[in-house]
Design an enzyme around this catalytic site. Structure first.
Site, PDB file in Angstrom:
ATOM      1  N   TYR A 211       0.837  -1.198   0.063  1.00  0.00           N
ATOM      2  CA  TYR A 211       0.043   0.039   0.005  1.00  0.00           C
ATOM      3  C   TYR A 211       0.814   1.348  -0.025  1.00  0.00           C
ATOM      4  O   TYR A 211       0.440   2.400  -0.072  1.00  0.00           O
ATOM      5  CB  TYR A 211      -0.889   0.045   1.292  1.00  0.00           C
ATOM      6  CG  TYR A 211      -2.085  -1.052   1.110  1.00  0.00           C
ATOM      7  CD1 TYR A 211      -3.093  -0.818   0.433  1.00  0.00           C
ATOM      8  CD2 TYR A 211      -1.986  -2.312   1.810  1.00  0.00           C
ATOM      9  CE1 TYR A 211      -4.190  -1.814  -0.112  1.00  0.00           C
ATOM     10  CE2 TYR A 211      -3.179  -3.194   1.463  1.00  0.00           C
ATOM     11  CZ  TYR A 211      -3.979  -3.052   0.666  1.00  0.00           C
ATOM     12  OH  TYR A 211      -5.044  -3.796   0.578  1.00  0.00           O
ATOM     13  N   HIS A 263      -5.930  -1.508   9.072  1.00  0.00           N
ATOM     14  CA  HIS A 263      -5.760  -1.852   7.477  1.00  0.00           C
ATOM     15  C   HIS A 263      -5.236  -0.725   6.766  1.00  0.00           C
ATOM     16  O   HIS A 263      -6.024   0.406   6.576  1.00  0.00           O
ATOM     17  CB  HIS A 263      -6.881  -2.525   6.983  1.00  0.00           C
ATOM     18  CG  HIS A 263      -6.421  -3.402   5.778  1.00  0.00           C
ATOM     19  ND1 HIS A 263      -6.566  -3.180   4.439  1.00  0.00           N
ATOM     20  CD2 HIS A 263      -5.840  -4.789   5.719  1.00  0.00           C
ATOM     21  CE1 HIS A 263      -5.885  -3.834   3.703  1.00  0.00           C
ATOM     22  NE2 HIS A 263      -5.651  -5.029   4.362  1.00  0.00           N
ATOM     23  N   PRO A 264      -4.208  -0.914   5.882  1.00  0.00           N
ATOM     24  CA  PRO A 264      -3.772   0.381   5.289  1.00  0.00           C
ATOM     25  C   PRO A 264      -4.385   0.862   3.782  1.00  0.00           C
ATOM     26  O   PRO A 264      -3.981   1.627   3.155  1.00  0.00           O
ATOM     27  CB  PRO A 264      -2.316   0.142   5.187  1.00  0.00           C
ATOM     28  CG  PRO A 264      -2.057  -1.447   4.810  1.00  0.00           C
ATOM     29  CD  PRO A 264      -3.340  -2.160   5.740  1.00  0.00           C
ATOM     30  N   CYS A 265      -5.234   0.159   3.461  1.00  0.00           N
ATOM     31  CA  CYS A 265      -6.008   0.342   2.371  1.00  0.00           C
ATOM     32  C   CYS A 265      -6.552   1.616   1.892  1.00  0.00           C
ATOM     33  O   CYS A 265      -6.543   2.076   0.772  1.00  0.00           O
ATOM     34  CB  CYS A 265      -7.200  -0.885   1.947  1.00  0.00           C
ATOM     35  SG  CYS A 265      -8.513  -0.590   3.048  1.00  0.00           S
ATOM     36  N   ARG A 266      -6.759   2.324   2.970  1.00  0.00           N
ATOM     37  CA  ARG A 266      -7.200   3.603   2.512  1.00  0.00           C
ATOM     38  C   ARG A 266      -6.374   4.732   3.137  1.00  0.00           C
ATOM     39  O   ARG A 266      -6.707   5.981   3.062  1.00  0.00           O
ATOM     40  CB  ARG A 266      -8.841   3.697   3.133  1.00  0.00           C
ATOM     41  CG  ARG A 266      -9.597   3.033   2.280  1.00  0.00           C
ATOM     42  CD  ARG A 266     -11.236   3.323   2.688  1.00  0.00           C
ATOM     43  NE  ARG A 266     -11.271   4.530   2.043  1.00  0.00           N
ATOM     44  CZ  ARG A 266     -12.631   4.981   2.014  1.00  0.00           C
ATOM     45  NH1 ARG A 266     -13.513   4.550   3.169  1.00  0.00           N
ATOM     46  NH2 ARG A 266     -12.872   6.479   1.684  1.00  0.00           N
TER      47      ARG A 266
END
Lengths: 315, 333
Positions: A211, A263-266
């Site tokens: 990410y 969670h680093p998705c955003r």
């Protein structure tokens, strides 16, 4: 993590446009963070398998320990709902990741509250005691298994010689704290060591190569330094994020360890938004401050964990 | 024993152990790969800091890196975490864990410290004054660990220290002096191979000295404040490391004709907040120590950690929630 391994390492800096950072920028920002907030430290990884070669061996990830978390998020939210209904509505309406307006109101309210409690120490103790009692009741069922085990152990008499009268015990159980507070109140204002048992957290920030952002990991402990389960940790994660954005995964640098992580998705998207918000008010984010801003935005996910970051970063 | 109503008995806050889950993963690995059935004492590292938050008692931390042999000193000038060398013994059966004579074991650790004090080894490496011992029974099938920490402190049962006067750091030093001390302290830590838990400040010059140098200067009549990194943050009572330090000072500082004499100690506490460092909650304490000699007969050791119910019993932790691979495979789906 296969995806992480096969993703090429980001070389070119584009963090203002994209919110992504390169490993070099992660190191720059990490150096700045450890320099200004030395409760954060670089961690060295000696196991070659767990060492990412795009980062220096002595600067693999960042760590801070024993961060107090004296209130549960839902207690905070309860107080919050009673007094700030309007803002809560805005927040739930957006349902999104971060709302800086909400974040600021929230943190400033919390800090004034904390201040008032500091002023009135005894009230704080009583308040906290009530919270602990609530929690103990909540957790009664979960604890049953552990208690049985502990009882088995207690049957063996280890026959240990007692400590002496100059040892102060850090009283941990509610009853003992209650007794001590009573004793203290009777004695008047004499200062004694009473630690209201509090949860603590160890936090890690790793570089997520997939990410291309920092990633925050949490290990929580209860009032007796016993590791928290992920369900227990949900109490300290804001409702909006608890089940959605916090996952239990293998830590990239500590083989075999499963740890709760935001969670680093955003992350990149939010960082980009924050950077452009800053730009609108005429402030340009320098890359070394990236982690400060990151920690500030992460606070909306874990508002009651009192880790340090330079608060004069305004967005 | 002499009783004196006016003087406050000097009291200390013991260490609490705090074990990061990564410690148990690593213990699991070294037990299977390296130690196997070998249940001798092995080296283990603990970490403590003098800048903990106000709400916390003194904490000794353990994590995956506790098993690493290398003693890397962080290079960025960070000096708030002290590495402590201790021992771990992993038993192969719960019975061996239970029947071990724990008083005897603790006395062995205490005697080693007392010996280092007497021979002067602790003057050359004062970090030897802080040690710990961990005994573990690891049930690798059920992922449960029975464990017990001891943080040995030597005591002299017939004698007591008294806390005569406690000042805030800011009452003794101006902020200008405090900045000078911070600067000298940073240089002192960088100069030494390992971060030192113990040091001293010469009042006249504000120089930071090693304990050995400081005792010599003290014995020449200079005003010396004996400092240590205090893991406690709250109130007037210092943390556990001071206990063995006071024993060293009581023995090595020049005795007078009196049975008792006074020493000044600094309980050195850092706080970082929003980019600023402050020593404001550090304490300067006037302590009355007693005379002891090298052939002291009554020496005792205490220090087994109490469990969550404040009993002198071991603790049990069940890591199956995060270590049981079958369980994890299920929850991952």
């Amino acid at each position: 993590n296969v995806a992480d391994t096969f993703t090429p390492v980001l070389k070119e800096s584009k963090f203002r446009e994209t919110g992504f950072i390169t490993p070099e920028e992660f190191v720059t920002a990490g150096d700045f963070l450890t320099g200004h907030c030395p409760t954060w430290q670089w961690a060295t990884v000696t196991n070659p398998k767990a060492c990412k070669d795009y980062l220096p061996a002595d600067k693999q990830f960042l760590i801070t320990k024993n961060v107090p978390c004296s209130k549960r998020c839902r207690h905070l939210m309860d107080t919050f709902k009673n007094t700030q209904e309007k803002i809560v509505e805005v927040e739930s309406g957006e349902g999104g990741w971060v709302d800086t307006h909400y974040l600021d109101t929230n943190s400033s309210q919390f800090s004034t509250q904390a201040h008032e409690m500091m002023d009135d120490d005894k009230n704080k103790k009583k308040d906290d005691l009530k919270n602990i009692k609530d929690l103990e009741r909540d957790e009664d069922n979960e604890d049953e298994d552990d208690d049985e085990e502990a009882l088995d152990m207690d049957e063996y008499d280890h026959n240990i010689k007692e400590d002496d009268e100059t040892t102060i015990f850090t009283t941990k159980t509610t009853k003992q704290v209650e007794k001590k507070i009573e004793a203290e109140t009777e004695k008047g204002d004499q200062e004694e060591d009473i630690f209201i048992p509090t949860r603590t957290y160890d936090l890690n920030i790793t570089y997520d190569n997939y990410y291309r952002t920092p990633r925050l990991w949490l290990s929580g402990y209860d009032e007796n330094n016993k590791p928290l389960t992920i369900e227990q940790m949900y109490d300290d994660i804001s409702e909006d994020h608890a089940k959605k954005t916090v996952t239990f995964e293998t830590h990239p640098h500590i083989p075999g360890t499963l740890m709760a992580s935001i969670h680093p998705c955003r992350h990149a998207e939010v960082m980009k938004k924050l950077i452009s918000l800053m730009a609108e008010s005429g402030k340009e984010l320098e890359v070394h401050s990236y982690l400060m801003v990151f920690l500030k935005f992460v606070q909306s996910v874990i508002p009651t964990i009192e880790y340090d970051y330079t608060r004069n970063i305004s967005i | 024993m002499e009783t004196n109503c006016e003087k406050d008995l000097f009291k200390f806050l013991p260490f609490s152990s705090c074990i990061n889950p990564s410690f148990w993963f690593e213990l699991n690995r070294v037990k299977l790969d390296d130690y196997r059935l070998d249940d001798d004492f092995k080296n283990l590292k603990g970490f403590y800091s003098n800048c903990s938050s106000n709400d916390l008692p003194p904490i000794m931390n353990f994590d995956y890196s506790s098993f690493q042999e290398t003693n890397d000193k962080t290079k960025n000038g960070h000096i708030s975490t002290i590495i402590i060398n201790g021992k771990i013994k992993i038993f192969n059966t719960i019975n061996e864990f239970n029947v071990l004579d724990k008083n005897k074991l603790l006395d062995e650790f205490g005697n080693a410290i007392w010996n280092d004090i007497k021979t002067g080894r602790a003057l050359d490496d004062p970090n030897l004054l802080i040690r710990f011992c961990l005994i573990v029974f690891a049930n690798l099938k059920s992922y449960t660990f029975h464990y017990w920490f001891a943080f040995p402190a030597i005591t002299f049962p017939l004698k007591s220290y008294y806390q005569l006067k406690t000042n805030k750091f800011t009452e003794i030093f101006t902020s200008e002096q405090s900045n000078k001390i911070i600067e000298n302290m940073t240089n002192f830590q960088l100069k030494n191979e390992h971060h030192q838990s113990f040091f001293a400040i010469e009042f006249e010059t504000l120089n930071v000295l090693t304990v050995k140098e400081a005792i010599d200067r003290h014995n020449l009549g200079k005003r010396i404040l004996f400092g240590f990194y205090d893991p406690n943050s709250q109130s007037n009572h210092p943390g556990w490391p001071l206990r063995n330090y006071l024993a060293l000072l009581a023995l090595k500082c020049k005795k007078t004709d009196e049975e008792k004499r006074n020493l000044e100690v600094i309980s050195f506490r850092d706080r970082y907040h929003g980019g600023a460092r402050t020593l404001d909650h550090s304490l300067v304490i006037l302590v009355e120590v007693f005379n002891i000699s090298e052939d002291e007969e009554k020496v005792n050791t205490i220090g087994w950690e109490r469990n969550e119910k404040s009993q002198l019993h071991p603790r049990v932790v069940n890591m199956s929630g995060s270590m049981n691979t079958e369980k994890l495979a299920e929850s991952a789906v």
